[in-house]
Motif scaffolding. Structure first.
Motif, short mmCIF file in Angstrom:
data_model
loop_
_atom_site.label_atom_id
_atom_site.label_comp_id
_atom_site.label_asym_id
_atom_site.label_seq_id
_atom_site.Cartn_x
_atom_site.Cartn_y
_atom_site.Cartn_z
N THR A 1 0.82 -1.23 0.00
CA THR A 1 0.00 0.00 0.00
C THR A 1 0.85 1.27 0.00
O THR A 1 0.33 2.34 -0.31
CB THR A 1 -0.98 0.02 1.20
OG1 THR A 1 -0.26 -0.30 2.38
CG2 THR A 1 -2.11 -0.97 1.02
N THR A 2 2.12 1.16 0.34
CA THR A 2 2.98 2.36 0.34
C THR A 2 3.95 2.36 -0.85
O THR A 2 4.98 3.03 -0.82
CB THR A 2 3.80 2.46 1.64
OG1 THR A 2 4.57 1.26 1.77
CG2 THR A 2 2.93 2.65 2.85
N SER A 3 3.60 1.57 -1.90
CA SER A 3 4.56 1.40 -3.00
C SER A 3 4.47 2.47 -4.08
O SER A 3 5.27 2.47 -5.02
CB SER A 3 4.37 0.02 -3.63
OG SER A 3 3.08 -0.06 -4.18
N ALA A 4 3.50 3.39 -3.99
CA ALA A 4 3.32 4.43 -5.03
C ALA A 4 4.62 5.20 -5.27
O ALA A 4 5.30 5.59 -4.31
CB ALA A 4 2.21 5.38 -4.62
N THR A 5 4.99 5.36 -6.55
CA THR A 5 6.25 6.02 -6.90
C THR A 5 6.01 6.90 -8.13
O THR A 5 5.19 6.58 -8.98
CB THR A 5 7.33 4.98 -7.26
OG1 THR A 5 7.36 3.99 -6.24
CG2 THR A 5 8.71 5.61 -7.39
N THR A 6 6.77 7.99 -8.23
CA THR A 6 6.72 8.83 -9.42
C THR A 6 7.86 8.38 -10.34
O THR A 6 9.00 8.25 -9.90
CB THR A 6 6.88 10.31 -9.06
OG1 THR A 6 5.87 10.63 -8.11
CG2 THR A 6 6.74 11.19 -10.28
N GLY A 7 7.51 8.12 -11.62
CA GLY A 7 8.52 7.61 -12.54
C GLY A 7 8.72 8.50 -13.75
O GLY A 7 7.86 9.33 -14.07
N GLU A 8 9.88 8.33 -14.40
CA GLU A 8 10.19 9.12 -15.61
C GLU A 8 9.77 8.31 -16.84
O GLU A 8 10.21 7.19 -17.02
CB GLU A 8 11.68 9.40 -15.68
CG GLU A 8 12.16 10.38 -14.62
CD GLU A 8 13.67 10.38 -14.49
OE1 GLU A 8 14.35 10.11 -15.50
OE2 GLU A 8 14.16 10.62 -13.38
N VAL A 9 8.93 8.93 -17.68
CA VAL A 9 8.47 8.23 -18.89
C VAL A 9 8.90 8.96 -20.16
O VAL A 9 8.43 8.67 -21.25
CB VAL A 9 6.93 8.03 -18.89
CG1 VAL A 9 6.51 7.09 -17.79
CG2 VAL A 9 6.21 9.36 -18.77
N GLY A 10 9.78 9.92 -20.04
CA GLY A 10 10.27 10.66 -21.20
C GLY A 10 11.08 11.85 -20.70
O GLY A 10 11.25 12.01 -19.47
N ILE A 11 11.55 12.68 -21.61
CA ILE A 11 12.34 13.85 -21.18
C ILE A 11 11.39 14.82 -20.47
O ILE A 11 10.39 15.28 -21.04
CB ILE A 11 13.03 14.51 -22.40
CG1 ILE A 11 13.93 13.48 -23.07
CG2 ILE A 11 13.83 15.75 -21.98
CD1 ILE A 11 14.25 13.76 -24.51
N ASP A 12 11.70 15.11 -19.22
CA ASP A 12 10.90 16.03 -18.39
C ASP A 12 9.45 15.58 -18.21
O ASP A 12 8.59 16.41 -17.91
CB ASP A 12 10.92 17.46 -18.98
CG ASP A 12 12.30 18.09 -18.87
OD1 ASP A 12 13.03 17.66 -17.96
OD2 ASP A 12 12.64 18.95 -19.69
N GLN A 13 9.19 14.32 -18.44
CA GLN A 13 7.81 13.83 -18.26
C GLN A 13 7.78 12.79 -17.15
O GLN A 13 8.57 11.84 -17.19
CB GLN A 13 7.34 13.19 -19.55
CG GLN A 13 6.23 13.97 -20.25
CD GLN A 13 5.47 13.12 -21.21
OE1 GLN A 13 6.09 12.36 -21.97
NE2 GLN A 13 4.17 13.22 -21.21
N THR A 14 6.92 13.00 -16.20
CA THR A 14 6.81 12.02 -15.12
C THR A 14 5.35 11.61 -14.92
O THR A 14 4.45 12.40 -15.19
CB THR A 14 7.33 12.59 -13.77
OG1 THR A 14 6.59 13.75 -13.46
CG2 THR A 14 8.83 12.90 -13.83
N ILE A 15 5.15 10.36 -14.53
CA ILE A 15 3.80 9.97 -14.10
C ILE A 15 3.92 9.23 -12.77
O ILE A 15 4.96 8.65 -12.46
CB ILE A 15 3.03 9.10 -15.13
CG1 ILE A 15 3.79 7.83 -15.51
CG2 ILE A 15 2.59 9.88 -16.32
CD1 ILE A 15 2.91 6.81 -16.21
N ARG A 16 2.82 9.27 -12.02
CA ARG A 16 2.80 8.62 -10.71
C ARG A 16 2.14 7.25 -10.87
O ARG A 16 1.05 7.15 -11.42
CB ARG A 16 2.05 9.49 -9.71
CG ARG A 16 2.23 9.04 -8.29
CD ARG A 16 1.92 10.11 -7.27
NE ARG A 16 2.00 9.56 -5.92
CZ ARG A 16 3.13 9.38 -5.27
NH1 ARG A 16 4.28 9.72 -5.82
NH2 ARG A 16 3.13 8.86 -4.05
N ILE A 17 2.84 6.22 -10.42
CA ILE A 17 2.28 4.86 -10.52
C ILE A 17 1.87 4.41 -9.11
O ILE A 17 2.58 4.65 -8.14
CB ILE A 17 3.27 3.88 -11.21
CG1 ILE A 17 2.55 2.59 -11.61
CG2 ILE A 17 4.48 3.57 -10.36
CD1 ILE A 17 3.32 1.75 -12.62
#
Lengths: 167, 167
Positions: free
Chosen positions: B30-46
């Protein structure tokens, strides 16, 4: 210790069912390769071998199938002659523990198959990638594997009742 | 039918272990949520909630945890008083079947978790998308769940030996 005739027949029927279900599951999974559209005029071929979870699923099916074939031969002997190949408590312990391990293997194989297919399908469809009947075939294979697990779990329960009381 | 003291203590220790492992697994997932890089200057939260297989994993952990808590309470009573809450064969049958179902649930939860994480990690890394420690956290949670399943499977074997012989 020979089990009653009714239990021997039940075990034999469940063995035949497990064997047939795993055979269908194996055929459906290995023939599931499909060519899909991933863009305008772009296609790629998807094969169960490309996905780790499906390889584990295949391993579970193949091991379960080999075990099922072997046990079917022993069950046939047991049904005809009324004697187990390994007599006494030893044979019951072998059956009990091996069936328990195989039932967990089949359950985890089906779970990995269902889990990956559901999420992969959602992701690909969100990207407008279409792989025709690929998912349906994998779902069908995983369903057969799940039914084989149910038979194996029932067999595991039947063997539990035959165990000598030690604890 | 009261089982010997040694068996009661073994069951109690396995119950405590299952409970602790499921609690850790629940917290880590339940505490595994992380923000990741999916491109140059682009991030999404998983978040684990985004993936169906992880939601199934969470369901398996929560059901296993609730069952484990309940059985831990009964085990403590059994250990102290020497009497089962449901006396006679009924109590043994309830324990045997419920433990069997829970052990399959935990096994399938862990399998779905491992299967999806492995394939998702490979796919995301091939696309140069990085989600930091997200996978490690889910792997850790699935590993704890797998260990809880092992405890549950051992408990299931212990209960099998206590079953009345009927077949």
């Amino acid at each position: 210790m020979a089990s009653p005739a009714a239990s021997r027949v039940a075990i034999f029927i469940l063995r035949v069912l497990t064997f047939i279900l795993l055979l269908i599951s194996l055929i459906v999974l290995t023939t599931s390769a499909t060519t899909g559209e991933v863009g305008i005029d772009q296609t790629i071929r998807i094969h169960f071998n490309d996905i780790n979870a499906y390889r584990y699923m295949l391993a579970a099916i193949v091991i379960g199938f080999a075990y099922s074939l072997l046990q079917l031969a022993f069950s046939t002997c047991h049904l005809i002659s009324g004697n187990r190949l390994i007599s006494g408590d030893g044979g019951i312990l072998v059956d009990f523990y091996s069936e328990k391990v195989i039932s967990y293997l089949l359950a985890t194989g089906a779970a990995a198959g269902f889990g990956v297919t559901k999420d992969m399908k959602d992701y690909f469809e969100a990207n407008n990638w279409f792989f025709g009947t690929f998912y349906e075939k994998v779902y069908a294979s995983a369903s057969m594997l799940f039914l084989a697990f149910v038979c194996s779990a029932v067999l595991s329960v039947l063997y539990s009742y035959q165990l000598p009381k030690k604890v």
